[in-house]
Each structure stands twice: as C-alpha cells, then as structure tokens.
Design a protein around this motif. Structure first.
Motif, short mmCIF file in Angstrom:
data_model
loop_
_atom_site.label_atom_id
_atom_site.label_comp_id
_atom_site.label_asym_id
_atom_site.label_seq_id
_atom_site.Cartn_x
_atom_site.Cartn_y
_atom_site.Cartn_z
N GLN A 47 0.80 -1.23 0.00
CA GLN A 47 0.00 0.00 0.00
C GLN A 47 0.84 1.28 0.00
OE1 GLN A 47 -3.64 0.45 2.13
NE2 GLN A 47 -3.83 -1.73 2.55
N GLY A 48 2.02 1.23 -0.59
CA GLY A 48 2.85 2.42 -0.67
C GLY A 48 3.34 2.91 0.68
N GLN A 49 3.27 2.07 1.72
CA GLN A 49 3.69 2.48 3.06
C GLN A 49 5.22 2.57 3.12
OE1 GLN A 49 2.09 3.29 5.91
NE2 GLN A 49 0.04 3.09 5.06
N PRO A 50 5.75 3.75 3.46
CA PRO A 50 7.21 3.93 3.48
C PRO A 50 7.95 2.92 4.35
CG PRO A 50 6.10 6.05 3.68
CD PRO A 50 5.04 5.00 3.80
N TYR A 51 7.40 2.63 5.52
CA TYR A 51 8.12 1.74 6.43
C TYR A 51 8.15 0.32 5.89
CZ TYR A 51 9.97 -0.04 10.79
OH TYR A 51 10.78 -0.63 11.74
N THR A 52 7.05 -0.12 5.30
CA THR A 52 7.02 -1.46 4.70
C THR A 52 8.04 -1.56 3.58
OG1 THR A 52 4.65 -1.57 5.18
CG2 THR A 52 5.53 -3.20 3.65
N MET A 53 8.04 -0.59 2.68
CA MET A 53 8.95 -0.62 1.54
C MET A 53 10.40 -0.51 1.99
SD MET A 53 6.93 1.55 -1.40
CE MET A 53 6.93 3.09 -0.47
N ASP A 54 10.64 0.34 2.99
CA ASP A 54 12.01 0.49 3.49
C ASP A 54 12.52 -0.82 4.08
OD1 ASP A 54 14.29 2.37 4.29
OD2 ASP A 54 13.71 1.52 6.24
N THR A 55 11.67 -1.50 4.85
CA THR A 55 12.09 -2.75 5.48
C THR A 55 12.38 -3.82 4.44
OG1 THR A 55 10.70 -2.24 7.40
CG2 THR A 55 11.45 -4.50 7.17
N ILE A 56 11.53 -3.95 3.44
CA ILE A 56 11.76 -4.93 2.37
C ILE A 56 13.03 -4.58 1.60
CG2 ILE A 56 10.87 -5.79 0.18
CD1 ILE A 56 8.06 -5.59 1.35
N SER A 57 13.20 -3.30 1.29
CA SER A 57 14.38 -2.86 0.54
C SER A 57 15.66 -3.14 1.29
CB SER A 57 14.28 -1.36 0.22
OG SER A 57 13.19 -1.09 -0.62
N VAL A 58 15.66 -2.85 2.58
CA VAL A 58 16.85 -3.08 3.41
C VAL A 58 17.15 -4.58 3.49
CG1 VAL A 58 17.76 -2.98 5.77
CG2 VAL A 58 16.66 -0.97 4.76
N ALA A 59 16.11 -5.40 3.61
CA ALA A 59 16.32 -6.85 3.68
C ALA A 59 16.94 -7.38 2.40
CB ALA A 59 14.99 -7.56 3.95
N VAL A 60 16.42 -6.95 1.24
CA VAL A 60 16.97 -7.40 -0.03
C VAL A 60 18.40 -6.91 -0.19
CG1 VAL A 60 16.79 -7.18 -2.55
CG2 VAL A 60 14.72 -7.58 -1.18
N HIS A 61 18.66 -5.66 0.17
CA HIS A 61 20.01 -5.10 0.06
C HIS A 61 20.98 -5.83 0.98
CE1 HIS A 61 23.30 -2.21 0.85
NE2 HIS A 61 23.10 -1.84 -0.40
N PHE A 62 20.55 -6.11 2.20
CA PHE A 62 21.42 -6.77 3.18
C PHE A 62 21.80 -8.17 2.73
CE2 PHE A 62 21.96 -9.59 6.82
CZ PHE A 62 22.97 -8.94 7.53
N TRP A 63 20.79 -8.98 2.37
CA TRP A 63 21.08 -10.36 2.04
C TRP A 63 21.78 -10.51 0.70
CZ3 TRP A 63 21.14 -13.67 5.78
CH2 TRP A 63 20.34 -13.45 6.89
N SER A 64 21.60 -9.56 -0.20
CA SER A 64 22.26 -9.64 -1.51
C SER A 64 23.60 -8.91 -1.51
CB SER A 64 21.37 -9.04 -2.59
OG SER A 64 21.29 -7.63 -2.46
N LYS A 65 23.94 -8.30 -0.37
CA LYS A 65 25.16 -7.49 -0.27
C LYS A 65 25.17 -6.39 -1.33
CE LYS A 65 28.12 -11.00 1.88
NZ LYS A 65 27.01 -11.92 2.20
N GLY A 66 23.98 -5.83 -1.57
CA GLY A 66 23.86 -4.71 -2.48
C GLY A 66 23.75 -5.06 -3.94
N GLU A 67 23.73 -6.35 -4.28
CA GLU A 67 23.70 -6.76 -5.68
C GLU A 67 22.29 -6.77 -6.27
OE1 GLU A 67 25.70 -10.40 -6.34
OE2 GLU A 67 27.66 -9.69 -5.60
N ALA A 68 21.27 -6.84 -5.44
CA ALA A 68 19.89 -6.88 -5.92
C ALA A 68 19.10 -5.72 -5.32
CB ALA A 68 19.23 -8.21 -5.58
N LYS A 69 18.05 -5.30 -6.03
CA LYS A 69 17.22 -4.21 -5.56
C LYS A 69 15.76 -4.65 -5.51
CE LYS A 69 19.86 -0.16 -7.10
NZ LYS A 69 19.80 1.07 -7.93
N ALA A 70 15.08 -4.21 -4.46
CA ALA A 70 13.63 -4.40 -4.40
C ALA A 70 12.97 -3.29 -5.20
CB ALA A 70 13.15 -4.35 -2.95
#
Length: 410
Positions: free
Chosen positions: A321-344
């Motif tokens: 639903q375009g919620q900043p906190y939801t998107m930020d959390t998902i983005s950080v998780a993808v960035h962390f586990w991919s070591k910056g190689e993938a983007k949400a």
C-alpha cells in the motif's frame, strides 16, 4: 485535475451517471476484493485525435482500430464485507455492460471476469444478488498479466525506495524478462516470469498480509487492515524486538557484519521484560509485527532470486500500500542479504495486479490494445463503508483514483 470518483475527467455529473461503463473485473482474495473497471470520459466516444466523433460512434485511428478514451478505476473492499462490494457494483450499475450507444463490447453483459479463490467461493452469491456469472480466470495467469501490463503500458510504474526516497525506473521492454514477481496477499507467491504467459511459481510463504492482519487484530484489537497499518506507522519496534546491541551491550557484531541496531529476535524483549501484552503500546506491537513479516518476505524473495540468478525483484500486493516503512524494510532486507547486488522494486498499482490481469483477459481488450497515458495516479484504497475514524483519507468512495486510458476495440 480532480481525480475524484464523481468527477471523472470531462464529466461533472455524479458518479452514477458518468459516461458509460464497460469491462468490470474482480480479484476476490481471502482478505480483500479488488475492483477494476473502465468508463468513458464523456457520454460520447472520441477518436484518436481527441475530437468528438459523429453520431456517438467509435473513433477510428489511422491504423484502422476503433478507439474509446476513458479511465480505469480502482476500488477495494474487505472480503468479509463482500455485501459492501455487491452494493457498490449495483449502485453504480457496473455489472450491466456498457458503451451500448457506441458499440456493445461484451458478448454477454451478465458475464464478468473474476479471479482469486473467491471467484469460486462466492460465484453463487454474485449470481443471486446481481444476476451475473463470474467468468473465472486463473489467479497466477492474472497476476503475471497484470504485472506485465503495468510494466509495459504505464509510464513511471516501477520504482525503488531507498533512504526514504522513491526513484522511478525506466524499464527497457526488451530487457524486462526474466524477473521475480513477489505478490504479497493473504499469503505470498513468488513467481519467476519469463515472458507473456510464461511463468513458474517457484516458491511462497504462508507468512503474508493475512498473517499481519490476523495477528495484528488479535494483539491490538484493530478493526481494519488500514487501521493496523496506520498504527504500525506510529510505533517503535525497538521496545519489543531484541537487537544485536541488546545482546552485546550496545556494540556491533562487526565480525559477521551485524550492526547493533540489527534485529536479533523479533518480539525477543517480551521474553526478558516479563511484561504482559497490555503493558506494551499497540502501535509498538504493530510496528514489530510489520517489521518481522516484511523482513521475512524480503529475505525469502532474495533467496529465490539468487537461486534463479535474477537481479530484478518486483513486489506487489495490498500488504504494501505504498507504506514507506514497509517498503524500506523490504528494501533493506533485499540489500542486506544480496550485499547490495539486488534491488527491491515496487509498483504504483501494486494491489491490483490480479484484477488488472482479469481485465485484460477480455478477448477484445487484449494487453496490446490498452494504452495508458503518463498522468497516472496512485490508486487510493477505499472501502464502501469505511469508518473515517480509522481511515479518514479513504473514507469516501469519491477518493478512488483512476488512470486515463485508450481502448482499441477492434
């Protein structure tokens, strides 16, 4: 420009009398019902150049295709309040076909495209209450078709969310595939998309939007999904989550790359604090729950993308639903586990993938025959009987927004 439901562009009449309506499509999920329908901008039909066509007939483009210009409209309802959806459809006569003065686009006015489990579960209810039959489309087919449509036809649809900022991405249609589509509904489906109609559901998780809403309702007594999201936005998860710094005396665990603020255990402090549920603020509980589920989805999504060598991951579904906190959390998780190689990456119309897929499945509204202009509006989630105390912005159906489109009919 006023995008209100009763002020469709080019028509100041109330919403029950705007233009003509055609091609209602539904996605009836376990938690939410999503509605998409098309209406003309004016009572007459207009040609490719934007001029009124004579005698209320269809306009004809230079390519010889008939064209109608109008808007796609979006609305949603909680499935448990399905009667509100039925009343909405009936009050606006969305189920009675349309464009009769221009051209009958539907072979059967009483046949409506629908997808999702509810298309089977509630088929008899729609027949009994509205006199319509639901023409059932496969749920995964519709999700993929809806996503492909948005990524191909809608300008500035996809974006990343990093550091509180949206960055819209220009998608090269020649380099769109393959990608991973993560649809977060009641549960979560992860689909590897290789082309139009070419996809495979590669994974999923039962911890999704329904989990957030179900646990949130039990823990906070919230009365609606939107209220729970709003509550989480005001909370502080660190009151309840156990962080790495809580274990290491405020220090990072730098050897394995964990900062002191990394969550070591969701809801972990509830074990050591010896508090009761009523001792915690509902907004903190909601925030911790949202963080837990978003992190989990982001991690599982990346691991699936890694398995298939995919660098592009699109997230959809009304959980976001375009919620900043939801998107930020998902983005950080993808960035962390991919070591910056993938983007949400996220979609502006993320909650309507299935409904849009059902819409474009109408035989004469093929995917390539629906063209949307660049003035796209993010759809507002609304409920026919919403309580303004819980969702003041979305309390009125008139807040639903739309996108301007041209339909090539033949």
């Amino acid at each position: 420009m006023d995008q209100r439901h009763d002020q469709i562009e080019g028509n100041s009449e109330p919403s029950h009398s705007f233009g003509q309506v055609s091609h209602l499509a539904l996605d009836i999920g376990g938690t939410l019902i999503k509605v998409v329908y098309f209406s003309t901008s004016r009572d007459d039909c207009i040609d490719h150049e934007g001029d009124s066509s004579a005698n209320n007939t269809l306009g004809v483009s230079k390519s010889g295709k008939h064209i109608l210009e109008g808007r796609l409209h979006f609305a949603k309802f909680e499935t448990r309040n399905i009667n509100d959806c039925l009343e909405f459809i009936s009050s606006k006569k969305l189920h009675l076909g349309g464009f009769q003065r221009c051209r009958n686009l539907a072979k059967d006015k009483n046949l409506i495209k629908a997808t999702g489990g509810g298309a089977h579960k509630f088929a008899e209810l729609f027949r009994e209450k509205l006199g319509i039959d639901l023409d059932k489309e496969d749920e995964m087919d519709c999700l993929v078709a809806g996503a492909n449509f948005l990524l191909k036809a809608v300008h500035r649809e996809a974006y990343t969310y990093v550091g509180g900022e949206k960055e819209f991405m220009q998608i090269d249609q020649n380099d769109l595939y393959p990608y991973l589509l993560v649809n977060i509904g009641s549960g979560v489906s992860m689909i590897k998309v290789d082309g139009d109609g070419k996809f495979e559901r590669v994974s999923g998780t039962n911890v999704g939007g329904g989990t957030f809403w179900g646990l949130g309702r039990l823990l906070t007594k919230c009365k609606s999904f939107d209220e729970l999201l709003e509550l989480s936005y005001r909370g502080n998860n660190r009151v309840i989550d156990m962080l790495v710094g809580d274990i290491y005396g405020g220090m990072d665990y730098s050897k394995i790359g964990l900062s002191s603020t990394t969550i070591a255990s969701s809801f972990g402090k509830a074990v050591s604090d010896y508090k009761e549920l009523e001792d915690y603020k509902p907004e903190d509980v909601a925030r911790s729950l949202l963080r837990m589920i978003s992190n989990n989805i982001g991690q599982i999504a990346y691991l699936n993308a890694l398995q298939f060598g995919l660098k592009r991951i699109f997230f959809g579904g009304f959980f976001i639903q375009g919620q900043p906190y939801t998107m930020d959390t998902i983005s950080v998780a993808v960035h962390f586990w991919s070591k910056g190689e993938a983007k949400a990456m996220f979609l502006r119309h993320e909650g309507f993938l299935g409904a849009l897929g059902a819409y474009v499945s109408y035989a004469k509204n093929r995917l390539d025959d629906l063209v949307c202009n660049e003035s796209i509006q993010i759809p507002v989630s609304a409920s026919y009987a919403a309580d303004p105390k819980y969702n003041p912005r979305n309390a009125d159906l008139n807040d639903n927004e739309s996108m301007q489109c041209s339909v090539y009919t033949a």
